[in-house]
Structure formats: structure tokens, C-alpha cells
Motif scaffolding. Structure first.
Motif, short mmCIF file in Angstrom:
data_model
loop_
_atom_site.label_atom_id
_atom_site.label_comp_id
_atom_site.label_asym_id
_atom_site.label_seq_id
_atom_site.Cartn_x
_atom_site.Cartn_y
_atom_site.Cartn_z
N CYS A 160 2.61 1.68 -1.22
CA CYS A 160 1.35 0.95 -1.41
C CYS A 160 0.34 1.79 -2.17
CB CYS A 160 0.78 0.53 -0.07
SG CYS A 160 1.81 -0.69 0.73
N GLU A 161 0.31 3.10 -1.87
CA GLU A 161 -0.63 3.96 -2.58
C GLU A 161 -0.27 4.02 -4.05
OE1 GLU A 161 1.06 4.93 0.19
OE2 GLU A 161 -0.59 4.59 1.59
N CYS B 41 -2.34 -9.07 -2.13
CA CYS B 41 -1.16 -8.81 -1.30
C CYS B 41 -1.32 -7.50 -0.55
CB CYS B 41 0.08 -8.75 -2.16
SG CYS B 41 0.61 -10.33 -2.78
N LEU B 42 -1.76 -6.47 -1.27
CA LEU B 42 -1.90 -5.17 -0.62
C LEU B 42 -2.93 -5.23 0.49
CD1 LEU B 42 -1.78 -2.57 -3.50
CD2 LEU B 42 -0.15 -2.89 -1.67
N LEU C 260 9.19 -1.42 2.88
CA LEU C 260 8.63 -0.62 1.80
C LEU C 260 8.65 0.85 2.18
CD1 LEU C 260 5.55 -2.81 0.92
CD2 LEU C 260 7.73 -2.71 -0.24
N MET D 296 5.03 -9.92 -3.55
CA MET D 296 4.57 -8.72 -4.25
C MET D 296 5.58 -8.27 -5.29
SD MET D 296 2.99 -6.19 -1.45
CE MET D 296 3.38 -4.70 -2.28
N LEU E 72 -1.20 -7.50 3.48
CA LEU E 72 0.19 -7.32 3.89
C LEU E 72 0.28 -7.14 5.40
CD1 LEU E 72 3.01 -6.97 2.68
CD2 LEU E 72 2.55 -4.53 2.57
N ALA F 174 -1.01 -3.39 5.49
CA ALA F 174 -2.25 -3.57 4.76
C ALA F 174 -3.16 -2.40 5.04
CB ALA F 174 -2.91 -4.87 5.20
N ASP F 175 -3.65 -1.79 3.97
CA ASP F 175 -4.51 -0.64 4.18
C ASP F 175 -5.98 -1.03 4.03
OD1 ASP F 175 -4.25 -1.19 1.58
OD2 ASP F 175 -3.60 0.80 0.97
N ARG G 103 -1.20 0.84 -5.68
CA ARG G 103 -2.64 0.66 -5.85
C ARG G 103 -3.18 1.52 -6.99
NH1 ARG G 103 -6.15 -2.22 -2.87
NH2 ARG G 103 -5.04 -2.50 -0.93
N ILE H 103 6.10 -9.38 1.02
CA ILE H 103 6.72 -8.36 0.18
C ILE H 103 7.47 -9.02 -0.97
CG2 ILE H 103 8.45 -6.54 0.13
CD1 ILE H 103 7.65 -5.79 2.91
N CYS I 147 4.77 0.39 4.76
CA CYS I 147 3.32 0.33 4.59
C CYS I 147 2.82 -0.99 5.17
CB CYS I 147 2.93 0.40 3.13
SG CYS I 147 3.96 1.47 2.18
#
Lengths: 176, 370, 357
Positions: free
Chosen positions: B173-174, B279-280, B168, B105, B283, A172-173, B177, B102, A170
């Protein structure tokens, strides 16, 4: 010690009322959770998530991948790197043959000693040893924890490729 | 009834532990009691000694890494982080930016998971069993994410010298979150259920007082120190990796009692959520591993690296003699140092306070005894 | 219904005994035995059911599942546990006072049973009609306070410091909380003008739900007082200090195993249910139907009583899985500094109401 009751009646009543209110709030929260469905799974029955499998890359029981064109039918070239890196010294290999024909005639992993650290999988130059998502390895007999060459070969028979984590990660979204 | 002059009261010496439901493992406390009052507490440690420092001298730098998980088993990521940083500093290796993000995180996620265990255990120690299960319910989601990333739930062995085991996994990440979005609501629930409960407050307020001076002189660190009003957090005081770029508060409470330490930890969970959101958002893409030699032979020398683990200052003191194996490795264990202040906090306490104070120290016996 | 069966049995026995020329006093003796066994079975069943319910409810409250492996929804779990405990070795610790160690659970269990004798299960009185229930309230309170003896015996006889601490806590707590409990009950007695539990129920039956004592504002304080004090009497969270597992391992029953432990455990739930029964009798109209008198649904009074008691017990279970535990000094100051003055105040209010309302 801190004073816990008020100096006057009004303080006492206020503390009592606040205390009673906090208890009611607590009762409300536990009451809500009483009605909410639980999160526990009926583990051995598996009717909660019948198709659950750990992700590839899960560090479970061992397997040796097969390669029918090689002697012994295994990818393993008996280079002993996994045996050397194992922190617990739970891998024992007896190699045979020279050069391209080198293969293990005995491959013993004592999973009772193993701490499933994945170092052997990482160090393998030909991706021959891997760990499967099989986590149900508990037993009441210590000798059943020892995996020999046949068991490992049998386990690896149906695994076409080593279990690796997908390389795509992943990024950064953007706060989506 | 006549008064019998030979009838006198006696002090009661009780062994609390090593098998006791709430000494958080195998700690033995030798108590001298006057009825319900505690006159003296003497902790007796060492029941979980696993000679992890000596094992390091037997194994090479790579092989020792999985052992670091076993040492403080509730924050394995933090241990790995400390050890990996120490070895990388000795080798002169700088991890890639993505790897650093990471790692931060993972350390913050582990902080939440570890504080959740603390939170539930303190509830359990004071008799509220339900909040323990709620905390484990939320912790389970973090552990699931860890399992997806590292392949195991508790003993991750995710960091490697020079990088990570793998990037990851998809969906991580989803998943994180959605957890972060829900978690503050859960914390509010715990807060209402446990922290604001009148009985819990009267059990924790004014109990187990530790003055800032005493805390500093005992070498207490982490939330226990911040609960005594000393704003000292290594993520601020000696920042590492990307912490200087991140925005967060260091929650501090002046009261110095069990409640203060409890509130500090509760607030820290929310701060970790804040950090993880950042962080998200930031990243970076890129490589996660840097090339390190197959045989790790750092130059002779020594180094002390410290990080802020969920329990306080976690330090690794590493001496290399130029060979493949560490010459000496020493863990500066936060639980060990925090436990030293325990008898001081227990002055004038009741038996019931003992477990609440011990719970508020959040010690891990694997960390104390090593 | 119950009295019908009892009367029928009694008539039958009397007829037989007369036919066989047996002195009629044996009818009474037989009735006592039958009544005693009935209560014993009732308490055992009730305890098993409520242990199961407690585990299931606590499971659901804590997002768990509770027992669910033995039988459908795990309903046989506690029965199996009791069987398991029967098979277990009875361990008496070294240096223990063997007699006290054995007598403790027995005393606790027997005393727990005795309270059931005076409960008015339905119109017409108690299950076996063997106790003169004119002073039922007094009797229940008296035997309630006796259970502390079993706890003290067990705690002292175990030769274990944790047990001793637990027993002393238990003694202090149960004796102290007798007082506010008594004050709460006296308020009801004042209004009813009788110490008989049947009379107290009789006064709440006329309009069903509406005539319950629970709805009388001058009895609200006693309701709260009774619930708090009764929770303390049966040693449940937030007053589970005598067996506080995070402090005293298991308190007074730390050193018990096998059936002796089961006796403590079953009696605890027996006592717990008794609290629910007495609360229903005092404040929820006992056996009377909530829809008026006579019951339009024709449901036997004993069912109503058990139902009401179950609701009370459920509420106390809910409280147990919500609250933390008090500390021993807070427990005492709550009793003597808060509950006792509140008790006197409620007595004043109830007395005024008895005079003028």
C-alpha cells in the motif's frame, strides 16, 4: 478535413507561436530528463542494486524441499496432485513405496513447457514443491530446461521452509 | 519530354504486416494506395490465434485460469477478473469484501499500466519515441508492485476462484500510494511533451473520425466508444464489485477522432488514480478467500459476465454441463470488435494516419485472435 | 595549423619532386588524393562518433543508459557495429535492379562527402585547397540537393513498395525544402556580399562572439528557417518521413543490409554533421574564436569549428528525440505555405538591413 491554418494572418501567427511554444516546452521536458539520472539498471553487472532479490513468492525456478527423515530425503509423498493439476502437463513423477514410505524416484519438470502458474505449489498437501526467486534460467539448449530429481533436490537443500508470501496484508491506512 | 500515352498511374497494393513495426503485433493490413492516400484497408487477422477458447474445454476451471493471462497480455488482471467472476457466478460463490476491493484495485492498476503502453505506443507510431520510454518507466513501478503481490510481472495469475493467491504483501500500500502521489505529475509531463505538441495535435486532430452511430453499430466499446461521445462504461452501466461505492467520472469526448480517444485514455489514467486512492482509503481488513470445493462442478447452465477492461467490454460466455470442465467458453474480445471499425475510420486517410488510427484503437493481437 | 601542415607537406613534396625531376603537376595530383582520403577518414570518424553520441544522448533523454558494454562507456560500440555490418551478407532482393541497388548507397555517400570540400576549416581556406571556394555556398547547396538521387536510386532499385514510397517522399521533401534553405542562406549572402564561405566567416571574426551573425536581429528568421529546412534536408525527426520506421518500415533503405546499409547510415550522419558545420560557418562565426580575433587562447580554428558544429548537432539531436513526425501533406504545406513566405519576408528584411544598417 479540418482546417489547419487560420483564415487570416493573425490566426496563422497565433498558431505558429503556440506551436513553437509547445515545441519549446517539449524540449524543456526532454532536457530535464537528459540531466536526471536514468532508471535503467546495468542488468548483468548488478552494480545498480547488487542485493536485489525478488520477494519470496516469486514464481521462478523449481525446488523440492528436503526432509532427511523421509525416504529419498524429500518431503514429497508422490501423491501426484501437482502432476494432475498442472495445466501444461510438464510434471512427471514416478512414485515408489507404499503408505508413509511413498516417495518419488523420478521427478521431472520440463520448465520449457511450464507456465509458472504456481498451481502445483498451491495444491501440494505437504508443501514439498516450491518455486525459488531464481529467474535466470535462460539457456540455449532445450534439454537444459528439464529439471530432474537431483537438480530439484539440490536446489531445495538450502531452503528451510517453503517460499510463501507473508500472510500479513495491508489494510486501509486512513489516507496516511 | 513527350507525353507517353502508355504511361498511366496505378494503384499500389501493399501488405502492411504481419511483420511491420507498428501494426502492434501480427496484424496484416492489405492496403490499396493511391500514392500516399489510402483507398481501402482490409485487416487480415488470425496470425496470433492460440485457440484459447478450445483449451478451456480441455482443462478444468482452475487450470484454465493461468491461460486467461495470456490472452490479452497487457491487462491480465482484467481477464482474470472476468473469468473468475464468470466461474464464481456459475458456482454461486460471493468473494469476501476485502477480496473484492483488492480485485478492483488490481484491475485499476492494470488499467493504468495498459493505458501507459497505449500512450507510449501512440507516441511511437507518430514518431515521438521518447514518451514511450517515459511511459514504460512509470509502468515499471506498477509491474514491480504486481510482482511483489503475485510473483510475476506480466502474467499474474493472482486471482483465484473464490479469492486471491495471497493477501497484499507488506509495503504494497505504501508503494502504491507513493506511486499515486507522483503519477499525476508524470501525466502532466506526458501531456506537455506529447499531447499538447503542435505536431502531434495536427497528426491526431480530425484524423480517423468515427461517428457515435457507426461506433455503436460496430459494437465498439471502451475508450474508443467514449472518444466518439457515447458515455458508456460498464463500471457505471453494469457495476460490479465495489464500483457503485466509488466515485469517479467517465471521461467522454465528442470529437470522435484520434485525439479524442487519446484524451479519454489520458483522463482515464487520472480517474484510475482517483479510484485507487479511494480503494486504499477504504480497503477493509478480513479474509480474502472463501471456501470452494476442491472439485469445481458448477450446475449445468450458462452465463455471460462482462467487465470494463482497459480496451472496452470484456465478456466471458461460459456454458457448464455439470462436469469439471467448461462445456464452452467464449471471450467477447473488445479489441476484436474495435478493430472492425478500423476500415471505416481510415476512409480518406494517409498512410501515416493508418498507424496513428491503429494506435488510437489500442488493439492487442492476442485479444483479437484469441 | 592545418594550412601550416599542408604547406609544409606541399613544400616538402615540391622539393623532393624537383630533386627527382618529376613534373610538378604530380604534386597537385598527390595533394588531391591526400585531401580526398583525409576527408573520407574525417567523415567516417565523424559519423561513427556522432552515431555513438546520438545513441548515448537519446539514451539519457529517455532515462536509459545507451550503449555501454563495448569499451568504457561503450565508446567502441559503433565501431564494432560497423565491423559487424562489414561481415554481413550483402542481400539483393529478388527482382531488384542490381545496378541501381548498388549505385544508390554509393551515390548517397559520395555526394555526402563532396560538401566537405569547401568548408573553411581555419583561416586560409579549405582542407586541401583544391576547390575554388569563391562560390562555396552555391556548391554546398548544389551537392546537398544531389543526395536525393542516391535515395531515389536505392528506393527504386530495391523492388520494394515501402522503399519506393520512402524514396518518393524523400525526393518530394528534399527538393521542396531546398527552397526555404536557399532563401535563408541568401539572406546571409546578401549581408556578406559574397558567396564564399571563407568571406562569410571573415566578417564574423573581429569581435569574437559578439560579431556572430546569430546576434543580428534581421538574421533571426533565417536562422530558424535554416535549422528547419536543414533538418528536413537530412531527413531527421520531425521530418524523417522517407525512413519513417513506424510507417514505412525503414523507408528507402528497407532492403539494404551489410555495408550498403552502413553506407547509407554513415552518409546520413556525414550529411547531418555537414549541416552543423554550415550552420556554424553561416551563423556562429565558423573557425573564429568566440573570444576575439586573433584568438587569445591560441586554439586552432578547426577545433572551434568542430566544437560549434557539435553544439548545433547536439541541439538537432535533442529536437529529434522530442518531437513527433509530420505527415506528408503537413510537411508540404509547412514548406510552401509557411516557410516560403517567411523566407521571402526574411529576404526583404535582410535586404533592407543590408542597405541601411
Amino acid at each position: 478535413m479540418r482546417k489547419r491554418y487560420g483564415d487570416n494572418l493573425w490566426d496563422l501567427l497565433r498558431i505558429l507561436a503556440a506551436g513553437a511554444w509547445s515545441i519549446l516546452v517539449g524540449l524543456y521536458i526532454t532536457g530535464i530528463n537528459l540531466i536526471r539520472p536514468g532508471v535503467c539498471e546495468r542488468y548483468p553487472r548488478r552494480d545498480h542494486r547488487p542485493d536485489y532479490q525478488p520477494r519470496p513468492g516469486y514464481r521462478g525456478d523449481f525446488a523440492l524441499l528436503s526432509d532427511p527423515e523421509r525416504p529419498g530425503g524429500l518431503r514429497c509423498i508422490a501423491c501426484l496432485q501437482c502432476q494432475n493439476i498442472c495445466p501444461d502437463q510438464c510434471i512427471h513423477i514416478t512414485p515408489e513405496g507404499k503408505g508413509k514410505d511413498r516417495h518419488p524416484v523420478q521427478f521431472r519438470i520440463d520448465t520449457g513447457l511450464c507456465q509458472f502458474c504456481w498451481l502445483c505449489v498451491e495444491v501440494c498437501p505437504v508443501a514439498a514443491i516450491t518455486m525459488t526467486p531464481d529467474y535466470e534460467t535462460a539457456t540455449d539448449q532445450p534439454q537444459k530446461l528439464i529439471r530432474d530429481l537431483d537438480t530439484l533436490r539440490e536446489r531445495g537443500r538450502n531452503i528451510p521452509e517453503p517460499q510463501r508470501v507473508e500472510p500479513v496484508g495491508c489494510v486501509a491506512d486512513g489516507g496516511a | 519530354m513527350t507525353w507517353d500515352p502508355t504511361c498511366v498511374t496505378e494503384e499500389l497494393v501493399v501488405n502492411m504486416g504481419p511483420q511491420h513495426p507498428s501494426t502492434h503485433g501480427v496484424l496484416r493490413l492489405i492496403l490499396r494506395l493511391d500514392g500516399e492516400r489510402v483507398l481501402e484497408v482490409r485487416p487480415d487477422i488470425g496470425f496470433l490465434h492460440s485457440s484459447l477458447e478450445k483449451i478451456a474445454e480441455r482443462l478444468d476451471y482452475r487450470q484454465y485460469l493461468p491461460y486467461t493471462d495470456r490472452y490479452d497480455y497487457l491487462c491480465a488482471m482484467a481477464n482474470e477478473l472476468a473469468y473468475v467472476r464468470a466461474v464464481e457466478s456459475l458456482l454461486g460463490v460471493e468473494p469476501t469484501p476485502r477480496c473484492q476491493w483488492i480485485r478492483v484495485m488490481m484491475a485499476e492498476m492494470n488499467r493504468i499500466a495498459s493505458h501507459l503502453v497505449y500512450y507510449g505506443a501512440l507516441g511511437m507510431d507518430t514518431g515521438a519515441t521518447t514518451v514511450f520510454l517515459y511511459c514504460f518507466r512509470e509502468r515499471e513501478r506498477i509491474l514491480q508492485l504486481f510482482e511483489d503481490a503475485s510473483g510475476q510481472r506480466l502474467l499474474y495469475h493472482y486471482f483465484r476462484i473464490g479469492g486471491l493467491r495471497n493477501d497484499l504483501p507488506p509495503g504494497f500500500c505504501e508503494g502504491l500510494r507513493s506511486f499515486l502521489d507522483e503519477f499525476p505529475r508524470r501525466v502532466a509531463e506526458y501531456d506537455a511533451l506529447l499531447t499538447r505538441n503542435r505536431i502531434f495535435r495536427s497528426r491526431t486532430e480530425g484524423v480517423g473520425y468515427l461517428s457515435p452511430e457507426a461506433a455503436l453499430s460496430y459494437g465498439v466499446t471502451g475508450p474508443t466508444l467514449r472518444g466518439s461521445g457515447v458515455s458508456y462504461d460498464l463500471r457505471r452501466a453494469a457495476p460490479y464489485y465495489v464500483y457503485p461505492e466509488l466515485e469517479f467520472d467517465v471521461p467522454t469526448r465528442p470529437e470522435g477522432d484520434v485525439m479524442a480517444r487519446h484524451l479519454v485514455r489520458q483522463e482515464e489514467m487520472l480517474q484510475s488514480v482517483h479510484l485507487l486512492h479511494q480503494c486504499l482509503d477504504r480497503l477493509p481488513p478480513g479474509e480474502i478467500n472463501v471456501k470452494v470445493p476442491r472439485k469445481l462442478k458448477p450446475d449445468p447452465g450458462e452465463i455471460y459476465v462482462r467487465i470494463e477492461s482497459p480496451r472496452g467490454e470484456l465478456g466471458v460466455y461460459l456454458i457448464s454441463d455439470g462436469s469439471e470442465k467448461p462445456y464452452r467458453l467464449h471471450w467477447r474480445a473488445p479489441s476484436f470488435h474495435n478493430l472492425q471499425a478500423y476500415p471505416e475510420m481510415c476512409q480518406g486517410a494517409y498512410v501515416a494516419d493508418l498507424v496513428a488510427i491503429l494506435g488510437s484503437l489500442d488493439i492487442i493481437l492476442g485479444d483479437v485472435d484469441r | 595549423m592545418l594550412s601550416f601542415i599542408a604547406n609544409w607537406l606541399r613544400d616538402l613534396l615540391t622539393a623532393w619532386f624537383q630533386a627527382w625531376h618529376v613534373p610538378l603537376v604530380f604534386v597537385d595530383i598527390l595533394a588531391w588524393i591526400v585531401g580526398g582520403v583525409a576527408i573520407l577518414i574525417l567523415v567516417m570518424v565523424v559519423a561513427l562518433v556522432f552515431i555513438y553520441l546520438e545513441r548515448k544522448i537519446s539514451g539519457y533523454i529517455q532515462s536509459r543508459l545507451g550503449p555501454e558494454r563495448v569499451g568504457p562507456w561503450g565508446i567502441f560500440q559503433t565501431a564494432m557495429d560497423a565491423l559487424k555490418l562489414l561481415q554481413k551478407e550483402d542481400i539483393v532482393p529478388a527482382g531488384a535492379d542490381k545496378i541501381l541497388h548498388t549505385l544508390g548507397p554509393i551515390a548517397f555517400f559520395v555526394v555526402g562527402l563532396l560538401g566537405y570540400l569547401v568548408i573553411p576549416w581555419e583561416e586560409g581556406g579549405t582542407i586541401a585547397r583544391m576547390v575554388d571556394a569563391h562560390v562555396g555556398v552555391l556548391y554546398v547547396l548544389a551537392f546537398g540537393s544531389l543526395s536525393v538521387i542516391g535515395i531515389l536510386m536505392g528506393g527504386w532499385g530495391s523492388n520494394n513498395k515501402w522503399s519506393l514510397l520512402g524514396a518518393l517522399r524523400g525526393a518530394a521533401q528534399m527538393i521542396s525544402y531546398e527552397v526555404p534553405m536557399l532563401l535563408a542562406v541568401v539572406c546571409v549572402v546578401l549581408l556578406a556580399g559574397s558567396l564564399s564561405l571563407s568571406t562569410i566567416v571573415d566578417q564574423q571574426k573581429t569581435l569574437g562572439l559578439l560579431s556572430w551573425n546569430l546576434w543580428r536581429p534581421w538574421l533571426w528568421l533565417p536562422v530558424i528557417l535554416y535549422l528547419i529546412a536543414a533538418t528536413a534536408e537530412v531527413n531527421r525527426t520531425p521530418f524523417d518521413l522517407p525512413e519513417a520506421e513506424s510507417e514505412l518500415v525503414a523507408g528507402y533503405h528497407t532492403e539494404y543490409s551489410g555495408m550498403k546499409f552502413a553506407f547509407f547510415f554513415l552518409a546520413e550522419y556525414g550529411n547531418f554533421f555537414l549541416v552543423g558545420l554550415i550552420f556554424s560557418v553561416l551563423f556562429l562565426g565558423g573557425w573564429s574564436s568566440p573570444f576575439g580575433y586573433p584568438d587569445p587562447l591560441r586554439i586552432p580554428g578547426v577545433i572551434w569549428l568542430l566544437g560549434k558544429a557539435t553544439v548545433t548537432v547536439f541541439f538537432l539531436m535533442w529536437v529529434r528525440w522530442t518531437l513527433p513526425r509530420l505527415r506528408v501533406d503537413q510537411l508540404m504545406s509547412l514548406c510552401w505555405k509557411v516557410l516560403l513566405p517567411v523566407g521571402f519576408l526574411s529576404l526583404l528584411i535582410a535586404g533592407t538591413a543590408a542597405l541601411y544598417v
